[in-house]
Design an enzyme around this catalytic site. Structure first.
Site, mmCIF file in Angstrom:
data_model
loop_
_atom_site.group_PDB
_atom_site.id
_atom_site.type_symbol
_atom_site.label_atom_id
_atom_site.label_comp_id
_atom_site.label_asym_id
_atom_site.label_seq_id
_atom_site.Cartn_x
_atom_site.Cartn_y
_atom_site.Cartn_z
ATOM 1 N N GLU A 166 -8.026 1.259 -0.682
ATOM 2 C CA GLU A 166 -9.399 1.781 -0.680
ATOM 3 C C GLU A 166 -10.178 1.501 -1.974
ATOM 4 O O GLU A 166 -10.642 2.419 -2.653
ATOM 5 C CB GLU A 166 -9.393 3.286 -0.406
ATOM 6 N N GLU A 367 -3.719 3.991 7.542
ATOM 7 C CA GLU A 367 -3.862 5.449 7.422
ATOM 8 C C GLU A 367 -4.782 5.941 8.522
ATOM 9 O O GLU A 367 -5.777 5.306 8.853
ATOM 10 C CB GLU A 367 -4.492 5.882 6.092
#
Length: 463
Positions: A166, A367
């Site tokens: 991220e 995720e």
């Protein structure tokens, strides 16, 4: 209806070094270690990363427990601040090499594919204080050096690597929205950091391809994709969602897969006087070092509309908010513990977007998950947490993922965030995400109802 997934589909979950290991025997501090040391009250219940879920000490038992609920794969990260003794020379700490070797070996011994990430928001504080962290291209070089050490040390057994988790969150947290140390609001720095992180990822990939150990391995990046849906089909709302998509998604997705930045983005940065500093050689390096596979974190969509209030640049300088405003869709479903919208349909949209616009690159859900506060209220008489809401959440997302796969999207796995309830930055342990619950006081770990459900899904390769 039977939802069957492709052969050899990855079933598992993801955590990270800084959120699970604890700070045992760690000589250096990350920006989060440092922030906790100077301002513990910024963290929920003043709980920091010192112990986390004790993975440094309990990894053998933890990995066995993960295997017992059907995992065939597991992602975690190496901590730059644990492995490296000297950031300039990339000399290593012997204890860290021992720990990561033993952990990787144990993962493989349990029949789980280790997926190892190199950076999960845990920049060494020394590199921030000395160079400004990701604002500096010298730090980019040091990251490439650290990456190479990892590939050379562990690449004989680790065949799936990712450079960053991220990266847009580093940009948002440190330079725009003030939820990662140093909590600045500086759009110009945010733009430069975005570029430098893309460059760091490409340089890491370059080192991967030079390492002898990497010949039969693959390298990717983990991006949290938040599709930016416009409020309406008006020209203004569509322009707002186009910019939001470019800034929050495509600024990392396009270079990683296609080798170049989204068309029109640099022109906006130049017009607004915030353009990143770059060289043609660097752009060539980004172009030539694209990923082998993509990890996609998905939690919630981004809903935007045209700007309706005048953007005041005199207050905080340039920010991406100049081009869109957030929009709350009427009637949306929400996880009340996070106030995040639940929209599993986006999983399908992401799958088709990757299929049609990103070379149908192999990808997996790295995720997905649901954070819940006060889960201990939902225990049965044997002390097991009855997290049916998590089972429902995962099922819905898997249904839309399955639809995308059926229509040709090249997805090869699904990982929940997270295997064992882990420490989560400023939120600490406020919201729990795991298949396995953690009693903070005793460090006793117990499988939740969702863990047993997931075992059946994995064994049946579907549901």
């Amino acid at each position: 209806m039977k939802h069957e997934f492709p052969q050899d589909f990855w079933w598992g979950a993801a955590t990270s070094g800084p959120q699970s290991e604890g700070r045992f025997n760690k000589k250096h501090r990350s920006v989060f270690d440092y922030w906790y040391d100077i301002e513990p009250e910024a963290f929920f219940d003043r709980v920091g990363p010192n112990v986390a879920s004790n993975f440094y000490n309990s990894f053998r038992e933890d990995l066995k427990m993960m295997k017992s609920i059907g995992f065939n794969s597991f992602r975690t990260s190496i901590q730059w601040t644990r492995l490296i003794k000297d950031f300039e020379t990339a000399e290593v700490e012997a204890d860290a090499v021992r720990f990561y070797n033993e952990m990787i070996d144990e993962c493989i011994a349990n029949g789980m594919i280790p997926v190892i990430n190199l950076h999960h928001f845990d920049l060494p504080i020394e590199l921030y204080e000395k160079y400004g962290g990701w604002e500096s291209k010298h730090v980019v070089e040091l990251f490439a050096k650290y990456s190479r050490v990892c590939f050379d040390l562990f690449g004989d057994r680790v065949k799936h690597w990712t450079t960053f988790n991220e990266p847009i969150v580093i940009v948002q947290g440190e330079y725009i929205n003030q939820f990662h140390y140093p909590n600045l609001i500086d759009g110009k720095k945010a733009v430069q950091v975005s570029y430098n992180l893309n460059l760091a990822s490409a340089k890491s990939i370059e080192q991967f391809r030079l390492s002898e150990n990497s010949k039969d391995g693959k390298i990717g990046i983990v991006l949290n994709l938040t599709p930016a849906y416009p409020r309406s089909n008006s020209k203004e709302d569509l322009a707002a969602s186009d910019f939001a998509n470019k800034f929050h998604n495509r600024m990392f997705l396009d270079p990683a897969v296609l080798g170049y930045f989204p068309e029109g983005l640099a022109e906006i940065f130049i017009k607004d006087g915030v353009m990143w500093q770059y060289t043609e050689e660097e752009l060539e390096l980004i172009k030539n070092n694209t990923i082998d596979f993509l990890g996609v974190n998905f939690y919630q969509p981004l809903r935007v509309k045209a700007v309706e209030h005048e953007f005041d640049e005199s207050k905080n300088g340039w920010l991406p908010d100049k081009y869109y405003e957030y929009y709350e869709m009427p009637g949306r479903r929400v996880n009340p513990h996070k106030n995040w919208e639940i929209y599993p349909e986006a999983m399908y949209d992401i799958a088709i977007n990757i299929r049609d616009n990103y070379k149908n690159i192999p990808w997996y859900v790295s995720e997905n998950g649901m954070g819940v506060y006060g889960e201990e209220k939902f225990k049965d008489e044997n002390g097991m947490i009855l997290d049916d809401y998590r089972i429902e959440f995962v099922t819905e997302h898997l249904e839309f993922l399955h639809k995308g796969i059926q229509e040709g999207s090249n997805c090869f796995g699904y990982h929940l965030w997270t295997p064992i309830d882990c420490w989560s930055w400023m939120n600490a342990y406020r919201n729990r995400y795991g298949f396995i619950s953690l009693d903070l006081a005793t460090q006793i770990k117990t499988i939740k109802k969702s863990g047993y459900w997931f075992k059946a899904v994995s064994e049946n390769n579907g549901f």
